[in-house]
Design a protein around this motif. Structure first.
Motif, mmCIF file in Angstrom:
data_model
loop_
_atom_site.group_PDB
_atom_site.id
_atom_site.type_symbol
_atom_site.label_atom_id
_atom_site.label_comp_id
_atom_site.label_asym_id
_atom_site.label_seq_id
_atom_site.Cartn_x
_atom_site.Cartn_y
_atom_site.Cartn_z
ATOM 1 N N LYS A 8 -18.226 63.194 -71.973
ATOM 2 C CA LYS A 8 -18.494 64.060 -70.828
ATOM 3 C C LYS A 8 -19.211 63.288 -69.731
ATOM 4 O O LYS A 8 -20.125 62.507 -70.013
ATOM 5 N N PRO A 9 -18.824 63.484 -68.463
ATOM 6 C CA PRO A 9 -19.482 62.765 -67.370
ATOM 7 C C PRO A 9 -20.931 63.211 -67.186
ATOM 8 O O PRO A 9 -21.254 64.389 -67.328
ATOM 9 N N ILE A 10 -21.786 62.241 -66.877
ATOM 10 C CA ILE A 10 -23.191 62.528 -66.596
ATOM 11 C C ILE A 10 -23.297 63.292 -65.278
ATOM 12 O O ILE A 10 -22.667 62.913 -64.284
ATOM 13 N N LEU A 11 -24.075 64.375 -65.278
ATOM 14 C CA LEU A 11 -24.225 65.251 -64.112
ATOM 15 C C LEU A 11 -22.880 65.795 -63.656
ATOM 16 O O LEU A 11 -22.712 66.211 -62.511
ATOM 17 N N GLY A 12 -21.921 65.781 -64.563
ATOM 18 C CA GLY A 12 -20.603 66.318 -64.252
ATOM 19 C C GLY A 12 -19.739 65.410 -63.405
ATOM 20 O O GLY A 12 -18.621 65.809 -63.044
ATOM 21 N N MET A 13 -20.196 64.151 -63.099
ATOM 22 C CA MET A 13 -19.393 63.335 -62.192
ATOM 23 C C MET A 13 -19.514 61.828 -62.392
ATOM 24 O O MET A 13 -18.835 61.061 -61.710
ATOM 25 N N ILE A 14 -20.351 61.328 -63.305
ATOM 26 C CA ILE A 14 -20.574 59.885 -63.453
ATOM 27 C C ILE A 14 -20.187 59.448 -64.864
ATOM 28 O O ILE A 14 -20.579 60.069 -65.850
ATOM 29 N N LYS A 15 -19.428 58.351 -64.926
ATOM 30 C CA LYS A 15 -19.074 57.776 -66.216
ATOM 31 C C LYS A 15 -19.256 56.260 -66.190
ATOM 32 O O LYS A 15 -18.882 55.602 -65.220
ATOM 33 N N PHE A 16 -19.817 55.726 -67.278
ATOM 34 C CA PHE A 16 -19.921 54.288 -67.468
ATOM 35 C C PHE A 16 -18.822 53.841 -68.432
ATOM 36 O O PHE A 16 -18.459 54.584 -69.355
#
Length: 291
Positions: free
Chosen positions: A110-118
């Protein structure tokens, strides 16, 4: 919508059956109480259906934006320079292209804060090609002059008209350089809105490098590094990347033939063999397909 309507009808039917069961099991319960219980049951079922539907929509969006866009294929225009360290001479490409293909492996679902992916970018292959003109005279030409702009360029007006095919009377030789490698490195991707994404990455590329000039061919291992970023909309993205590294081409030229310009201070002829170290730097502007 159709599935929601069908689910609601099913809930109503089950609710009606539940009301009848309430009357049969608890005959003392008033019809008003049974109706309240039925409404509560319907509301709970609707909340459960709404939550399930939201989860399905979120999973579908994540697949569309992240999983279905993890692979990439880049076609790049390359502006590259090649510097011979012993003589401080730099060639600049007049043609360059690159092809890169790989995949981003995201480190969390799942993306962090709904918008960030590493993630980790792994390019299965990274092919780079550049063409130069030898305007220094190391590979068969006769135009090198260390006094010209730090040894980086030449002035055709200083070299007679004894021949040549570049319109200036100067003999030049074409040089060809190519690298084939595989790269890996970390990346971060942000999806601020809809299907718009922006990414930054750093990659390390172990590379087999080749140089061909004046009918001489040399190969070398080199470790290249690159730092870049791209902006993507759905399957199409545009990016820019800086790339640099060092290689060593042995026996490409004999510095002892250049003793007449040793006094210029640009060449160190001490020792039996030149180090043949070269520095490669380039900017790559690319269009990418993500699928």
């Amino acid at each position: 919508m159709k599935s929601m309507i069908m689910a609601a009808i099913a809930v109503l039917a089950s609710g009606h059956a539940a009301a009848q069961q309430i009357q049969e099991v608890a005959p003392g319960v008033h019809s008003g109480d049974s109706l309240t219980m039925l409404v509560d049951s319907l509301q709970q079922e609707m909340r459960s259906l709404k939550s399930s539907n939201q989860e399905l929509e979120e999973d579908s969006r994540n697949r569309r934006i992240w999983n279905d866009r993890a692979k990439y294929f880049n076609i790049a225009y390359v502006n590259q320079s090649l510097t011979q360290k012993d003589i401080n001479g730099t060639w600049r490409s007049n043609l360059g292209v690159a092809l890169t293909s790989g995949r981003t492996y995201y480190l969390h679902k799942k993306p962090i804060l709904g918008m960030i992916k590493f993630g980790i970018d792994w390019s299965y292959f990274d092919i780079n090609f550049a063409k130069y003109e030898d305007k220094f005279g190391f590979f068969g030409g006769d135009v090198y002059d260390s006094s010209q702009d730090g040894g980086n360029y030449y002035d055709p007006g200083d070299y007679g008209t004894s021949g040549g095919d570049d319109g200036t009377g100067v003999d030049t030789e074409d040089m060809y350089q190519a690298e084939i490698g595989m790269s890996v490195g970390p990346s971060v991707t942000v999806n601020p809105v809809d299907e718009l994404k922006a990414s930054l990455y750093f990659r390390v590329t172990p590379t087999m490098s080749m140089l061909y000039a004046a009918e001489e061919f040399s190969t070398s291992y080199g470790t290249f590094f690159s730092f870049g970023g791209a902006v993507a909309w759905k399957a199409i993205s545009l990016g820019i990347e800086g790339r640099w590294g060092n290689v060593k081409y042995d026996s490409m030229f004999d510095l002892s033939e250049l003793e007449d310009i040793e006094d210029g201070g640009d060449i160190d002829l001490s020792g039996d063999e030149p180090s043949a170290k070269w520095k490669v730097g380039s900017m790559r502007f690319y269009i990418s397909l993500r699928f």
